[in-house]
Design a protein around this motif. Structure first.
Motif, PDB file in Angstrom:
ATOM      1  N   LEU A 103       0.829  -1.213   0.000  1.00  0.00           N
ATOM      2  CA  LEU A 103       0.000   0.000   0.000  1.00  0.00           C
ATOM      3  C   LEU A 103       0.860   1.259   0.000  1.00  0.00           C
ATOM      4  CD1 LEU A 103      -2.782  -1.164   2.464  1.00  0.00           C
ATOM      5  CD2 LEU A 103      -3.134  -0.485   0.073  1.00  0.00           C
ATOM      6  N   ARG A 104       1.912   1.272   0.807  1.00  0.00           N
ATOM      7  CA  ARG A 104       2.816   2.431   0.818  1.00  0.00           C
ATOM      8  C   ARG A 104       3.483   2.625  -0.541  1.00  0.00           C
ATOM      9  NH1 ARG A 104       3.102   0.640   5.961  1.00  0.00           N
ATOM     10  NH2 ARG A 104       4.839  -0.786   5.638  1.00  0.00           N
ATOM     11  N   ALA A 105       3.843   1.534  -1.192  1.00  0.00           N
ATOM     12  CA  ALA A 105       4.460   1.627  -2.526  1.00  0.00           C
ATOM     13  C   ALA A 105       3.495   2.239  -3.540  1.00  0.00           C
ATOM     14  CB  ALA A 105       4.913   0.243  -2.993  1.00  0.00           C
ATOM     15  N   LEU A 106       2.203   2.096  -3.301  1.00  0.00           N
ATOM     16  CA  LEU A 106       1.191   2.673  -4.192  1.00  0.00           C
ATOM     17  C   LEU A 106       0.824   4.101  -3.800  1.00  0.00           C
ATOM     18  CD1 LEU A 106      -1.125  -0.433  -4.592  1.00  0.00           C
ATOM     19  CD2 LEU A 106       0.338   0.601  -6.350  1.00  0.00           C
ATOM     20  N   GLY A 107       1.450   4.620  -2.754  1.00  0.00           N
ATOM     21  CA  GLY A 107       1.214   6.002  -2.365  1.00  0.00           C
ATOM     22  C   GLY A 107       0.264   6.209  -1.208  1.00  0.00           C
ATOM     23  N   PHE A 108      -0.149   5.143  -0.552  1.00  0.00           N
ATOM     24  CA  PHE A 108      -1.031   5.265   0.605  1.00  0.00           C
ATOM     25  C   PHE A 108      -0.205   5.442   1.872  1.00  0.00           C
ATOM     26  CE2 PHE A 108      -3.543   2.723  -2.406  1.00  0.00           C
ATOM     27  CZ  PHE A 108      -4.754   3.402  -2.389  1.00  0.00           C
ATOM     28  N   GLU A 109      -0.791   6.101   2.844  1.00  0.00           N
ATOM     29  CA  GLU A 109      -0.245   6.144   4.199  1.00  0.00           C
ATOM     30  C   GLU A 109      -0.928   4.997   4.936  1.00  0.00           C
ATOM     31  OE1 GLU A 109      -1.279   9.003   7.877  1.00  0.00           O
ATOM     32  OE2 GLU A 109      -0.518  10.037   6.111  1.00  0.00           O
ATOM     33  N   THR A 110      -0.177   4.172   5.663  1.00  0.00           N
ATOM     34  CA  THR A 110      -0.810   3.013   6.289  1.00  0.00           C
ATOM     35  C   THR A 110      -0.443   2.872   7.752  1.00  0.00           C
ATOM     36  OG1 THR A 110       0.969   1.466   5.768  1.00  0.00           O
ATOM     37  CG2 THR A 110      -0.761   1.721   4.127  1.00  0.00           C
ATOM     38  N   GLY A 111      -1.303   2.189   8.461  1.00  0.00           N
ATOM     39  CA  GLY A 111      -1.053   1.821   9.840  1.00  0.00           C
ATOM     40  C   GLY A 111      -1.881   0.599  10.171  1.00  0.00           C
ATOM     41  N   SER A 112      -1.410  -0.164  11.141  1.00  0.00           N
ATOM     42  CA  SER A 112      -2.130  -1.359  11.568  1.00  0.00           C
ATOM     43  C   SER A 112      -2.560  -1.207  13.019  1.00  0.00           C
ATOM     44  CB  SER A 112      -1.244  -2.601  11.463  1.00  0.00           C
ATOM     45  OG  SER A 112      -0.960  -2.893  10.128  1.00  0.00           O
ATOM     46  N   CYS A 113      -3.741  -1.692  13.302  1.00  0.00           N
ATOM     47  CA  CYS A 113      -4.252  -1.741  14.668  1.00  0.00           C
ATOM     48  C   CYS A 113      -4.617  -3.194  14.926  1.00  0.00           C
ATOM     49  CB  CYS A 113      -5.462  -0.813  14.818  1.00  0.00           C
ATOM     50  SG  CYS A 113      -6.091  -0.729  16.506  1.00  0.00           S
ATOM     51  N   LEU A 114      -3.685  -3.916  15.531  1.00  0.00           N
ATOM     52  CA  LEU A 114      -3.894  -5.339  15.799  1.00  0.00           C
ATOM     53  C   LEU A 114      -4.491  -5.483  17.184  1.00  0.00           C
ATOM     54  CD1 LEU A 114      -0.630  -6.751  14.216  1.00  0.00           C
ATOM     55  CD2 LEU A 114      -2.905  -6.497  13.193  1.00  0.00           C
ATOM     56  N   ILE A 115      -5.618  -6.169  17.250  1.00  0.00           N
ATOM     57  CA  ILE A 115      -6.445  -6.173  18.447  1.00  0.00           C
ATOM     58  C   ILE A 115      -6.585  -7.564  19.053  1.00  0.00           C
ATOM     59  CG2 ILE A 115      -7.763  -4.124  17.780  1.00  0.00           C
ATOM     60  CD1 ILE A 115      -9.935  -6.042  16.674  1.00  0.00           C
ATOM     61  N   PRO A 116      -6.886  -7.615  20.353  1.00  0.00           N
ATOM     62  CA  PRO A 116      -7.190  -8.902  20.968  1.00  0.00           C
ATOM     63  C   PRO A 116      -8.613  -9.324  20.606  1.00  0.00           C
ATOM     64  CG  PRO A 116      -7.460  -7.154  22.585  1.00  0.00           C
ATOM     65  CD  PRO A 116      -6.938  -6.505  21.321  1.00  0.00           C
ATOM     66  N   PRO A 117      -8.957 -10.579  20.813  1.00  0.00           N
ATOM     67  CA  PRO A 117     -10.308 -11.029  20.478  1.00  0.00           C
ATOM     68  C   PRO A 117     -11.375 -10.584  21.476  1.00  0.00           C
ATOM     69  CG  PRO A 117      -8.986 -12.872  21.249  1.00  0.00           C
ATOM     70  CD  PRO A 117      -8.069 -11.695  21.146  1.00  0.00           C
ATOM     71  N   GLU A 118     -10.983 -10.100  22.633  1.00  0.00           N
ATOM     72  CA  GLU A 118     -11.958  -9.657  23.629  1.00  0.00           C
ATOM     73  C   GLU A 118     -12.581  -8.336  23.176  1.00  0.00           C
ATOM     74  OE1 GLU A 118      -9.089 -12.374  25.127  1.00  0.00           O
ATOM     75  OE2 GLU A 118      -8.659 -10.294  24.610  1.00  0.00           O
ATOM     76  N   VAL A 119     -13.900  -8.302  23.134  1.00  0.00           N
ATOM     77  CA  VAL A 119     -14.637  -7.188  22.531  1.00  0.00           C
ATOM     78  C   VAL A 119     -14.295  -5.847  23.164  1.00  0.00           C
ATOM     79  CG1 VAL A 119     -16.945  -6.249  22.095  1.00  0.00           C
ATOM     80  CG2 VAL A 119     -16.510  -8.685  21.767  1.00  0.00           C
TER      81      VAL A 119
END
Length: 127
Positions: A41-57
């Motif tokens: 995505l960054r190579a295509l010009g997007f700014e990216t970030g990940s939000c990896l979450i636990p399974p607990e709601v």
């Protein structure tokens, strides 16, 4: 200066995701796939970030809310581990409503695996 489209990838922490429905997928492959999706995505010009979450709601909801309070989100990708797992239905619904509330102008899209994250984003916006 052009502002890049900001993509936020929301998914379960790889170590805690149910990988059984995805034959051949391991924690290491999932981590590599998430990183590769961000790189592509960054190579295509997007700014990216990940939000990896636990399974607990409640914990997951708090993490995503805090993330969206600090980061712009033009597109939010919700991963297949949240979207397709029957045991994650409540989490999935809560995340959709949370994104709607805290990033009301963001496009929401879904991948089926990390390898098609770019295509999921491109269905809604070009970088």
């Amino acid at each position: 200066m052009t502002i890049k489209t900001a993509v936020v990838i929301v998914g379960l922490e790889p170590e805690r995701a149910n990988l059984a429905p995805f034959p051949g997928l391991t924690v290491e492959k999932l981590k590599a796939g998430i990183n590769a999706a961000g790189d592509a995505l960054r190579a295509l010009g997007f700014e990216t970030g990940s939000c990896l979450i636990p399974p607990e709601v409640e914990a997951a909801e708090a993490m995503v809310e805090a993330y969206l309070a600090k980061h712009r989100a033009d597109v939010v990708v919700i991963g297949a581990g949240v979207r397709t797992a029957p045991e994650q239905l409540l989490l999935f619904e809560r995340l959709i409503n949370l994104v709607h509330r805290h990033a009301p102008n963001a496009r929401i899209c879904f991948n089926t695996q990390p390898g098609d994250t770019v295509q999921a984003v491109q269905r809604w916006v070009q970088g």
